[in-house]
Design an enzyme around this catalytic site. Structure first.
Site, PDB file in Angstrom:
ATOM      1  N   ALA A 295       0.940  -1.258  -0.005  1.00 49.64           N
ATOM      2  CA  ALA A 295       0.015  -0.318  -0.411  1.00 49.64           C
ATOM      3  C   ALA A 295       1.015   1.722   0.264  1.00 49.64           C
ATOM      4  CB  ALA A 295      -0.886   0.455   0.956  1.00 49.64           C
ATOM      5  N   CYS A 296       0.082   2.474  -0.988  1.00 49.03           N
ATOM      6  CA  CYS A 296       1.438   3.631  -1.157  1.00 49.03           C
ATOM      7  C   CYS A 296       3.351   3.116  -0.999  1.00 49.03           C
ATOM      8  CB  CYS A 296       0.513   4.425   0.240  1.00 49.03           C
ATOM      9  SG  CYS A 296       0.491   6.226  -0.097  1.00 49.03           S
ATOM     10  N   ALA A 297       3.245   3.157  -0.576  1.00 46.32           N
ATOM     11  CA  ALA A 297       5.213   2.834  -0.363  1.00 46.32           C
ATOM     12  C   ALA A 297       5.127   2.336  -0.142  1.00 46.32           C
ATOM     13  CB  ALA A 297       5.872   4.404   1.025  1.00 46.32           C
ATOM     14  N   MET A 324      -1.965  -1.085  -3.524  1.00 46.68           N
ATOM     15  CA  MET A 324      -3.158   0.228  -3.019  1.00 46.68           C
ATOM     16  C   MET A 324      -2.238   1.010  -3.096  1.00 46.68           C
ATOM     17  SD  MET A 324      -5.221  -2.260   0.318  1.00 46.68           S
ATOM     18  CE  MET A 324      -5.445  -4.022  -0.457  1.00 46.68           C
TER      19      MET A 324
END
Length: 560
Positions: A295-297, A324
């Site tokens: 997710a994200c980073a 994500m």
């Protein structure tokens, strides 16, 4: 499922700021420089300025006579109280505020400033306009009503909250009740144990919640910017429990919250630590490969890891990858980034190296200014003017449970946004190996949020196109966090999907089909197809090489 009209309007980006701004920050002197430039522009174009002042005067005259030339956005909660519409005094003050905003923006748009300077000026004008809204004053009708209803105690409580935030919350309004939640008590409560620990991470394995389980495990990789339990809040929102109840052997990475001793931890350090976690998952479960979810980073981290494994010819360790709200293509147009020149970027790196870390509170401050009406002025009114406690909301509690970034990773992320290295082969080097995402032929499932102000959906879409293998992209109807927390049963949940991934996000969007409901079941079907055979569930956690240690949520999650 039904087709939407082909001419569906593209969504309007909800903010002028995004993840890049959180990495680089905003300097006050840059904002003041823009203000100074606007003042000088007024003197350079006196006729232009006089024309707009005259126009504003005419509009204010109409307002004083009771005319209402400007419509209020019905979705703007600041002016939802009917007093703003029905009371002549309040109606005139609101119309005057809207007139000033409109004329200032028109003056900027029609000035002789170049395009970049106009974009910077509009950004600063928006911040000022939001700050100077009449709803932010003691004359707000809600505030006056509360003052009378409470016999004046609301004002005293507000002053108390203000002093507390000045002392204990870095001069920012508190967004959540600090005592309503506790990690391990009413958030992050799913049963499990730490089965592997390194200096950088704890690997948590969860107890199964189904009679049968799939052979290939799921390893969830959260962003280094936040703590992992966004995937395990309340039971009805817990993505971890959803996976467990549907037969997926589930592991999660809990990153350590770094301090200045860890300033040299960069992206390569995190990739190396994650590879060890994968090997632990494989040995514990007896599976040759694992399904990754970032997710994200965390999505950038699993992408870099896969590129590294591909270069070493070990990509067979990964069965599939879910991304994500993750950026791999970091090209994002943002007026706020127009303040970030080479000197600004180097200054941001230098500050974090001097401190050893980028403090999470600094990032939180920038994230708050991405949506000031929602994340600053809303709480200014609630906490100080109305004298109320901030809400008890688990997502906001998690969001305020700040972490730090080590200086080296902060520098790597700044370079990532500056150079956009994954958009060309071998543009990024990780652990001494070049990364070529087109050679990463692992099946992928990507999710973006249509209202995401941190990782805009079109950039996440372009990121999907960088991947090799079979790709699937879904656009949720939510923002950055709610796109992740999208459990079945929410009547507001829906998403867009179009199996034809064209090069243009706009073309994809116009041809996409609207589907009512959560995307979680769609992802679950996709994931189960890639999780191997089912067998009877084994309840034991860990093995002799990786014995179960502390109970979930572990120890690293408590480090502040």
């Amino acid at each position: 499922m039904r087709d939407q009209p082909a001419k569906r309007a593209l969504p309007v980006r909800s903010s002028v700021m995004n993840a890049q701004n959180a990495m680089v920050g905003l300097r006050g002197r840059d904002l003041f420089s823009t203000l100074r430039g606007l003042a000088l522009q007024g003197f350079k174009q006196p006729i232009h300025s006089a024309r707009h002042v005259a126009a504003l005067g005419g509009q204010l005259g109409r307002v004083l006579l009771g005319d209402k030339p400007f419509k209020v956005n019905p979705q703007d909660p600041r002016f939802a109280d009917p007093t703003w519409r029905d009371n002549p005094l309040y109606s005139r003050s609101l119309q005057a505020y809207l007139a000033c905003q409109k004329q200032l923006n028109s003056w900027i748009d029609e000035s002789s400033l170049d395009a970049d300077d106009r974009a910077r000026a509009r950004f600063v004008a928006t911040l000022l306009g939001d700050a100077l809204a009449p709803s932010n004053t003691l004359l707000n009708p809600q505030v006056i009503k509360e003052l009378f209803n409470s016999g004046g105690s609301s004002l005293l409580k507000g002053v108390t909250h203000l002093v507390d935030d000045l002392v204990n919350n870095d001069d920012m309004p508190s967004q959540v009740s600090k005592h309503a939640f506790e990690v391990g008590r009413n958030v992050a409560t799913t049963s499990g144990a730490v089965v592997f620990r390194s200096e950088m991470l704890e690997l948590i394995q969860y107890k199964p919640m189904s009679e049968k389980q799939y052979a290939k495990p799921l390893l969830i990789v959260p962003p280094q910017i936040n703590k992992y339990y966004i995937f395990d809040l309340s039971s009805e929102k817990s993505f971890v429990q959803y996976a467990l109840k549907n037969g997926l052997q589930t592991f999660v990475v809990s990153w350590r919250n770094p301090d200045p001793r860890h300033r040299e931890w960069g992206l390569s350090s995190y990739v190396e630590a994650l590879e060890k976690a994968i090997d632990a998952c494989r040995e514990i479960t007896g599976s040759k490969d694992v399904n990754l979810l970032g997710a994200c980073a965390g999505g950038l981290t699993i992408a870099a890891l896969q590129g590294h494994l591909q270069a070493k010819r070990q990509l067979r360790k990964v069965a599939s990858a879910t991304y994500m709200v993750s950026l791999l293509d970091s090209q994002i147009d943002s007026p706020a980034m127009l303040f970030a020149d080479e000197l600004t970027l180097e200054a941001a790196k230098r500050r974090s190296y001097q401190q050893g870390v980028l403090d999470g509170r600094d990032m939180a401050r920038v994230f708050a200014w991405m949506r000031p009406n929602d994340l600053i002025w809303n709480y200014w009114i609630n906490n100080y003017l109305l004298g109320k406690q901030p809400p008890a909301f688990d997502i906001l509690y998690w969001n305020n449970d700040n972490t730090r970034l080590p200086a080296a990773l902060h520098g790597d992320l700044i370079d990532f946004f500056k150079h956009n290295p994954l958009t060309h082969p071998r543009g990024l080097e990780v652990c001494g190996t070049p990364v070529d995402m087109q050679k990463v032929t692992v099946d992928s499932f990507s999710v973006a949020g249509i209202n995401d102000h941190i990782t805009p959906w079109d950039a996440v879409y372009r990121s999907t196109l960088l991947l090799g293998g079979n790709r699937r992209f879904i656009l949720s109807n939510s923002g950055h966090i709610q796109s992740i927390l999208n459990p079945p049963g929410n009547p507001k949940s829906n998403y867009l999907e179009n199996p034809k991934l064209t090069g243009d996000p706009r073309a994809w969007y116009h041809d996409a089909k609207h589907v009512q409901g959560s995307w979680w079941p769609v992802w679950l079907d996709w994931m189960q197809e890639r999780s191997g055979e089912q067998s009877d569930t084994l309840m034991a956690l860990g093995n002799q090489h990786y014995p179960a240690m502390e109970a979930a949520p572990g120890t690293y999650v408590h480090v502040r």
